[in-house]
Design a protein around this motif. Structure first.
Motif, PDB file in Angstrom:
ATOM      1  N   LEU A   1      17.865  60.154  14.546  1.00  0.00           N
ATOM      2  CA  LEU A   1      16.702  60.935  14.118  1.00  0.00           C
ATOM      3  C   LEU A   1      16.446  62.151  15.000  1.00  0.00           C
ATOM      4  O   LEU A   1      15.538  62.939  14.716  1.00  0.00           O
ATOM      5  CB  LEU A   1      15.450  60.049  14.110  1.00  0.00           C
ATOM      6  N   VAL A   2      17.213  62.294  16.076  1.00  0.00           N
ATOM      7  CA  VAL A   2      17.062  63.470  16.936  1.00  0.00           C
ATOM      8  C   VAL A   2      17.663  64.673  16.223  1.00  0.00           C
ATOM      9  O   VAL A   2      18.825  64.653  15.825  1.00  0.00           O
ATOM     10  CB  VAL A   2      17.762  63.252  18.295  1.00  0.00           C
ATOM     11  N   ARG A   3      16.865  65.707  16.063  1.00  0.00           N
ATOM     12  CA  ARG A   3      17.324  66.879  15.330  1.00  0.00           C
ATOM     13  C   ARG A   3      18.305  67.685  16.171  1.00  0.00           C
ATOM     14  O   ARG A   3      18.146  67.821  17.380  1.00  0.00           O
ATOM     15  CB  ARG A   3      16.132  67.767  14.943  1.00  0.00           C
ATOM     16  N   LEU A   4      19.332  68.192  15.536  1.00  0.00           N
ATOM     17  CA  LEU A   4      20.288  69.077  16.183  1.00  0.00           C
ATOM     18  C   LEU A   4      19.964  70.503  15.794  1.00  0.00           C
ATOM     19  O   LEU A   4      19.719  70.802  14.626  1.00  0.00           O
ATOM     20  CB  LEU A   4      21.720  68.735  15.774  1.00  0.00           C
ATOM     21  N   VAL A   5      19.959  71.381  16.792  1.00  0.00           N
ATOM     22  CA  VAL A   5      19.654  72.790  16.543  1.00  0.00           C
ATOM     23  C   VAL A   5      20.926  73.585  16.773  1.00  0.00           C
ATOM     24  O   VAL A   5      21.457  73.618  17.875  1.00  0.00           O
ATOM     25  CB  VAL A   5      18.535  73.299  17.488  1.00  0.00           C
ATOM     26  N   TYR A   6      21.418  74.207  15.723  1.00  0.00           N
ATOM     27  CA  TYR A   6      22.617  75.038  15.827  1.00  0.00           C
ATOM     28  C   TYR A   6      22.207  76.499  15.818  1.00  0.00           C
ATOM     29  O   TYR A   6      21.484  76.937  14.933  1.00  0.00           O
ATOM     30  CB  TYR A   6      23.566  74.756  14.648  1.00  0.00           C
TER      31      TYR A   6
ATOM     32  N   MET B   1      11.294  57.283  17.721  1.00  0.00           N
ATOM     33  CA  MET B   1      11.338  58.364  16.747  1.00  0.00           C
ATOM     34  C   MET B   1      10.712  57.996  15.403  1.00  0.00           C
ATOM     35  O   MET B   1      10.481  58.864  14.569  1.00  0.00           O
ATOM     36  CB  MET B   1      12.786  58.814  16.527  1.00  0.00           C
ATOM     37  N   GLU B   2      10.463  56.716  15.158  1.00  0.00           N
ATOM     38  CA  GLU B   2       9.917  56.327  13.862  1.00  0.00           C
ATOM     39  C   GLU B   2       8.762  55.332  13.958  1.00  0.00           C
ATOM     40  O   GLU B   2       8.251  54.883  12.947  1.00  0.00           O
ATOM     41  CB  GLU B   2      11.023  55.742  12.983  1.00  0.00           C
TER      42      GLU B   2
ATOM     43  N   TYR C   1       9.406  64.695  16.631  1.00  0.00           N
ATOM     44  CA  TYR C   1       9.937  66.023  16.330  1.00  0.00           C
ATOM     45  C   TYR C   1      10.874  66.563  17.404  1.00  0.00           C
ATOM     46  O   TYR C   1      11.125  67.761  17.467  1.00  0.00           O
ATOM     47  CB  TYR C   1       8.782  67.012  16.114  1.00  0.00           C
ATOM     48  N   TYR C   2      11.398  65.696  18.237  1.00  0.00           N
ATOM     49  CA  TYR C   2      12.308  66.164  19.271  1.00  0.00           C
ATOM     50  C   TYR C   2      13.618  66.664  18.669  1.00  0.00           C
ATOM     51  O   TYR C   2      14.153  66.059  17.742  1.00  0.00           O
ATOM     52  CB  TYR C   2      12.636  65.037  20.248  1.00  0.00           C
ATOM     53  N   ASP C   3      14.122  67.765  19.216  1.00  0.00           N
ATOM     54  CA  ASP C   3      15.515  68.125  18.966  1.00  0.00           C
ATOM     55  C   ASP C   3      16.300  67.820  20.244  1.00  0.00           C
ATOM     56  O   ASP C   3      15.725  67.374  21.239  1.00  0.00           O
ATOM     57  CB  ASP C   3      15.661  69.591  18.546  1.00  0.00           C
ATOM     58  N   ALA C   4      17.618  68.054  20.216  1.00  0.00           N
ATOM     59  CA  ALA C   4      18.454  67.655  21.346  1.00  0.00           C
ATOM     60  C   ALA C   4      18.046  68.367  22.633  1.00  0.00           C
ATOM     61  O   ALA C   4      17.980  67.750  23.705  1.00  0.00           O
ATOM     62  CB  ALA C   4      19.923  67.924  21.025  1.00  0.00           C
TER      63      ALA C   4
END
Length: 319
Positions: free
Chosen positions: A310-315, A226-227, A281-284
Motif C-alpha cells: 500500500l506504500v505509494r511509489l512516486v516516479y 496502512m489500512e 498516504y505515505y509514499d516511499a
C-alpha cells in the motif's frame, strides 16, 4: 584568519612529524574538511605521497607540488612558513578536533541555506527536502577514516564465547517465539517480507511479533499501519495479549474480569516502546524520511509496514 592559521599548523605538522602524519591521515579523510584552497592543495599532495609510499618531508613535498604545477599558487616564502610548523601529538589532536568542528559548522550552514532556498522556491516535495538534509548532514559526519579491520584472534574468542555462553547463542533479535527464530534471524539492517494470500493471518502474526518485541522484550519498535487506524491496532494487540474476545471489546460487552485485565494492561504497558503510525498516504520517500527521524529521535530498532504493497511509489523523470 585564525582558521587559516589552524589549517596551516595542521598540514605543517603532518610534514614534520610521523605521528602527526598518521593521525592526520586517519582523522581527516578528505581535503574538503579544510576551508582554504592552499591547505587543501598541501593536504592532497601529502595524501597522494602517503598512498604511493613515498618519503614525505619538506623537500619531497615541494617537488610534488612543483610537478603538479601548484607550488606557485603557494609561494616560496609562505611554503617555508608552512613546513616550519611543529606540534606535539596532544596539541595536534586538539587542533584536528577543532578543524572537524569548523567543518561541521560550515556543512550545517551550507545545508541549511540550500534547503531554505529549495523550500522557498518549492522546487522539491517537502519529504524529499527532509531526506536531502538528513543525508547531507550524515555524509558530513564521515570525516574520519574508521579502522574496520578485525584481528582473527579476537573474532575466534567471540566465536568461542558464543558457543560456551547460552545467553550469547542467539544471533540478532529474538522474537520470543523459538519456532519463528528458527526460520528468521532478525539482524539490524535486514528487510524481511512476510507474504501470504489475503485473510491468512499476516496482520495477526505481525501483531504477535510486535507484542513480543516491544511489550515483553522492551525493544523500541514502530509499525506503519496502512489500512487500520492506531486505536484498532492497539485494541487488537491488547486482545491478543490478554486473550480477550475482540468483538466484546469492540462492542463494549466485556465482563468485570476482562475489564480489570484491560485496566492492568493499560497501566503495565503505558510506557512500552511501541509506536503506531496510521497515516495511509505515505509514499516511499516520505516513509523513508519518517523512518530516519524515528530511528534518530526514538531509537527505534525494528520497523514494520502493514502492508508494504500500500506504500505509494512516486516516479519522477529527472536529468
Amino acid at each position: 584568519m585564525a582558521e587559516f592559521k589552524l589549517e596551516i599548523s595542521i598540514v605543517g605538522a603532518m610534514v614534520n612529524s610521523e605521528s602527526c602524519k598518521i593521525i592526520g591521515l586517519q582523522k581527516i579523510s578528505k581535503k574538503d574538511i579544510f576551508e582554504h584552497e592552499i591547505s587543501r592543495i598541501i593536504f592532497q599532495s601529502i595524501y597522494e605521497m602517503f598512498i604511493a609510499q613515498e618519503e614525505i618531508d619538506a623537500f619531497s613535498l615541494k617537488d610534488k607540488l612543483v610537478k603538479k604545477k601548484q607550488f606557485e599558487a603557494i609561494g616560496s616564502d609562505f611554503y617555508k612558513e608552512v613546513v616550519s610548523q611543529k606540534l606535539s601529538t596532544p596539541n595536534f589532536e586538539q587542533r584536528v578536533r577543532k578543524l572537524q568542528d569548523d567543518f561541521l559548522y560550515r556543512s550545517q550552514v551550507e545545508t541549511a541555506k540550500d534547503i531554505l532556498s529549495k523550500a522557498t522556491e518549492k522546487s522539491a516535495p517537502p519529504y524529499e527536502l527532509m531526506l536531502e538534509a538528513i543525508r547531507s548532514l550524515e555524509s558530513s559526519l564521515r570525516f574520519e577514516t574508521e579502522d574496520t579491520s578485525k584481528a582473527i584472534g579476537k573474532l575466534l574468542k567471540e566465536m568461542m564465547y558464543s558457543i560456551e555462553s547460552p545467553s550469547a547463542a542467539t544471533v540478532g533479535l529474538s522474537t520470543g517465539y523459538s519456532a519463528v527464530d528458527n526460520y528468521f534471524t532478525y539482524l539490524e539492517g535486514d528487510l524481511i517480507v512476510i507474504g501470504a494470500r489475503s485473510s491468512m493471518g499476516k496482520t495477526a502474526f505481525l501483531l504477535q511479533l510486535l507484542r513480543k518485541l516491544s511489550l515483553e522484550r522492551n525493544i523500541p519498535t514502530a509499525v506503519f499501519s496502512m489500512e487500520m487506524d492506531a486505536m484498532r491496532y492497539t485494541k487488537r494487540i491488547a486482545c491478543g495479549h490478554l486473550k480477550i474476545n475482540s468483538y466484546a471489546l469492540k462492542h463494549n460487552l466485556l465482563n468485570d474480569s476482562d475489564k480489570n485485565k484491560i485496566y492492568n494492561f493499560c497501566n503495565s504497558f503505558a510506557t512500552a516502546p511501541l509506536f503506531i503510525d496510521d497515516d495511509p498516504y505515505y509514499d516511499a520517500n516520505s516513509m523513508l524520511a519518517r523512518i530516519i527521524v524515528l530511528a534518530i529521535t526514538k531509537k527505534i530498532r525494528v520497523f514494520a509496514i502493514d502492508y508494504i504493497g500500500l506504500v505509494r511509489l512516486v516516479y519522477q523523470n529527472r536529468q
